[in-house]
Design an enzyme around this catalytic site. Sequence first.
Site, PDB file in Angstrom:
ATOM      1  N   GLY A  11       0.809  -1.219   0.000  1.00 24.07           N
ATOM      2  CA  GLY A  11       0.000   0.000   0.000  1.00 24.07           C
ATOM      3  C   GLY A  11       0.836   1.259   0.000  1.00 24.07           C
ATOM      4  O   GLY A  11       0.615   2.175   0.786  1.00 24.07           O
ATOM      5  N   ALA A  12       1.820   1.316  -0.916  1.00 21.44           N
ATOM      6  CA  ALA A  12       2.806   2.406  -0.844  1.00 21.44           C
ATOM      7  C   ALA A  12       2.711   3.408  -1.992  1.00 21.44           C
ATOM      8  O   ALA A  12       3.694   4.061  -2.331  1.00 21.44           O
ATOM      9  CB  ALA A  12       4.211   1.816  -0.775  1.00 21.44           C
ATOM     10  N   VAL A  63      -4.299  -6.820  -0.825  1.00 19.50           N
ATOM     11  CA  VAL A  63      -3.596  -7.656   0.166  1.00 19.50           C
ATOM     12  C   VAL A  63      -4.509  -8.634   0.896  1.00 19.50           C
ATOM     13  O   VAL A  63      -4.040  -9.572   1.535  1.00 19.50           O
ATOM     14  CB  VAL A  63      -2.816  -6.812   1.210  1.00 19.50           C
ATOM     15  CG1 VAL A  63      -1.691  -6.039   0.553  1.00 19.50           C
ATOM     16  CG2 VAL A  63      -3.737  -5.904   2.007  1.00 19.50           C
ATOM     17  N   ASN A  89       2.215  -2.169   5.412  1.00 17.46           N
ATOM     18  CA  ASN A  89       1.701  -0.809   5.608  1.00 17.46           C
ATOM     19  C   ASN A  89       0.242  -0.653   5.175  1.00 17.46           C
ATOM     20  O   ASN A  89      -0.458   0.214   5.693  1.00 17.46           O
ATOM     21  CB  ASN A  89       2.590   0.169   4.827  1.00 17.46           C
ATOM     22  CG  ASN A  89       1.941   1.525   4.670  1.00 17.46           C
ATOM     23  OD1 ASN A  89       1.899   2.324   5.598  1.00 17.46           O
ATOM     24  ND2 ASN A  89       1.390   1.792   3.491  1.00 17.46           N
ATOM     25  N   SER A 141      -0.896   1.009  15.305  1.00 16.90           N
ATOM     26  CA  SER A 141      -1.338   2.372  15.586  1.00 16.90           C
ATOM     27  C   SER A 141      -1.438   2.519  17.101  1.00 16.90           C
ATOM     28  O   SER A 141      -1.663   1.529  17.808  1.00 16.90           O
ATOM     29  CB  SER A 141      -2.719   2.623  14.970  1.00 16.90           C
ATOM     30  OG  SER A 141      -3.315   3.784  15.515  1.00 16.90           O
ATOM     31  N   TYR A 154     -11.001  -0.588  13.501  1.00 15.34           N
ATOM     32  CA  TYR A 154      -9.604  -0.200  13.240  1.00 15.34           C
ATOM     33  C   TYR A 154      -8.714  -0.541  14.436  1.00 15.34           C
ATOM     34  O   TYR A 154      -7.637  -1.124  14.280  1.00 15.34           O
ATOM     35  CB  TYR A 154      -9.554   1.301  12.936  1.00 15.34           C
ATOM     36  CG  TYR A 154      -8.213   1.817  12.489  1.00 15.34           C
ATOM     37  CD1 TYR A 154      -7.728   1.542  11.208  1.00 15.34           C
ATOM     38  CD2 TYR A 154      -7.421   2.597  13.331  1.00 15.34           C
ATOM     39  CE1 TYR A 154      -6.498   2.026  10.787  1.00 15.34           C
ATOM     40  CE2 TYR A 154      -6.194   3.090  12.922  1.00 15.34           C
ATOM     41  CZ  TYR A 154      -5.738   2.796  11.644  1.00 15.34           C
ATOM     42  OH  TYR A 154      -4.518   3.280  11.232  1.00 15.34           O
ATOM     43  N   ALA A 156      -9.217  -2.790  16.736  1.00 14.85           N
ATOM     44  CA  ALA A 156      -9.095  -4.257  16.832  1.00 14.85           C
ATOM     45  C   ALA A 156      -8.079  -4.782  15.817  1.00 14.85           C
ATOM     46  O   ALA A 156      -7.255  -5.642  16.135  1.00 14.85           O
ATOM     47  CB  ALA A 156     -10.454  -4.916  16.610  1.00 14.85           C
ATOM     48  N   LYS A 158      -5.539  -3.164  14.517  1.00 16.78           N
ATOM     49  CA  LYS A 158      -4.190  -2.718  14.849  1.00 16.78           C
ATOM     50  C   LYS A 158      -3.668  -3.391  16.127  1.00 16.78           C
ATOM     51  O   LYS A 158      -2.469  -3.627  16.269  1.00 16.78           O
ATOM     52  CB  LYS A 158      -4.155  -1.193  14.988  1.00 16.78           C
ATOM     53  CG  LYS A 158      -4.430  -0.464  13.655  1.00 16.78           C
ATOM     54  CD  LYS A 158      -3.420  -0.823  12.583  1.00 16.78           C
ATOM     55  CE  LYS A 158      -3.560  -0.005  11.330  1.00 16.78           C
ATOM     56  NZ  LYS A 158      -2.521  -0.297  10.317  1.00 16.78           N
ATOM     57  N   ILE A 187      -0.657  11.555  12.494  1.00 19.78           N
ATOM     58  CA  ILE A 187       0.345  11.900  11.486  1.00 19.78           C
ATOM     59  C   ILE A 187      -0.316  12.765  10.410  1.00 19.78           C
ATOM     60  O   ILE A 187      -1.446  12.514  10.004  1.00 19.78           O
ATOM     61  CB  ILE A 187       0.956  10.625  10.845  1.00 19.78           C
ATOM     62  CG1 ILE A 187       1.451   9.657  11.936  1.00 19.78           C
ATOM     63  CG2 ILE A 187       2.074  10.968   9.864  1.00 19.78           C
ATOM     64  CD1 ILE A 187       2.525  10.183  12.860  1.00 19.78           C
TER      65      ILE A 187
END
Length: 246
Positions: A11-12, A63, A89, A141, A154, A156, A158, A187
């Site tokens: 995912g870059a 993915v 990522n 995270s 989210y 859960a 992470k 971020i």
Amino acid sequence: MEEKQVVFVTGAARGIGKAIALKYAENGYNVVINYVSDKTDVKALEKEFKEKGAESLIVKADVSKSEEVEEVVKKAIEKFGKIDVLVNNAGITRDMLLMRMKEEDFDKVIEINLKGTFLVTKAVVPYMMKKRNGRIISLSSVVGVTGNAGQCNYSASKAGIIGFTKSIAKELASRNIRANAVAPGFIDTDMTSVLSDEVKTNINAQIPMKRMGTAQEIANVVYFLGSEESSYITGQVINIDGGMVM
């Protein structure tokens, strides 16, 4: 001439993932990345990596689908012969309070963020085991540590990445494969750019350093964990959050 090392960053195409991939490229790595959006300008990405002196392999793949993951890894091995560093990522959010969250929004976040991390790692590890060397860095995270209202899916996913990382670190250490996680706080990315100035001010007030982090600050730590400078670090979670979670 020494053979270049190879990093695979999922995912870059943009944001933190792209900053990570470029950091490795600047430091002499060839780069494999996947993307999902049809809007991704593959030629522009290839050019950016080439300007940093890196060869790249850029493949469209989801993915959360094992056959697509296996295809990317197969192409990477065909082109470069190895993957030295894996950076998990790829991730999405589908924020909503528990009582209003749809089942498909829970499932999708778990599928991409957690199952995707599992599938990509499982596909890459056999090649690392063969070489008896490898580094795996997964993006968790701070909400995987603390939880967050409106993000049960989210958080859960992470938190799951933290448990996954610690487990594989124990399994793979004897093969000289290290696994660590980084847990970013707030971020400054596309994901947070949509927040109002008032919300951003409130967020910054909660952070001891009084500002959001940058994608580059995440990339620097991920690069360190993928380098020999961190050769005795495995099974760890490093918060990159300006002191928000202590």
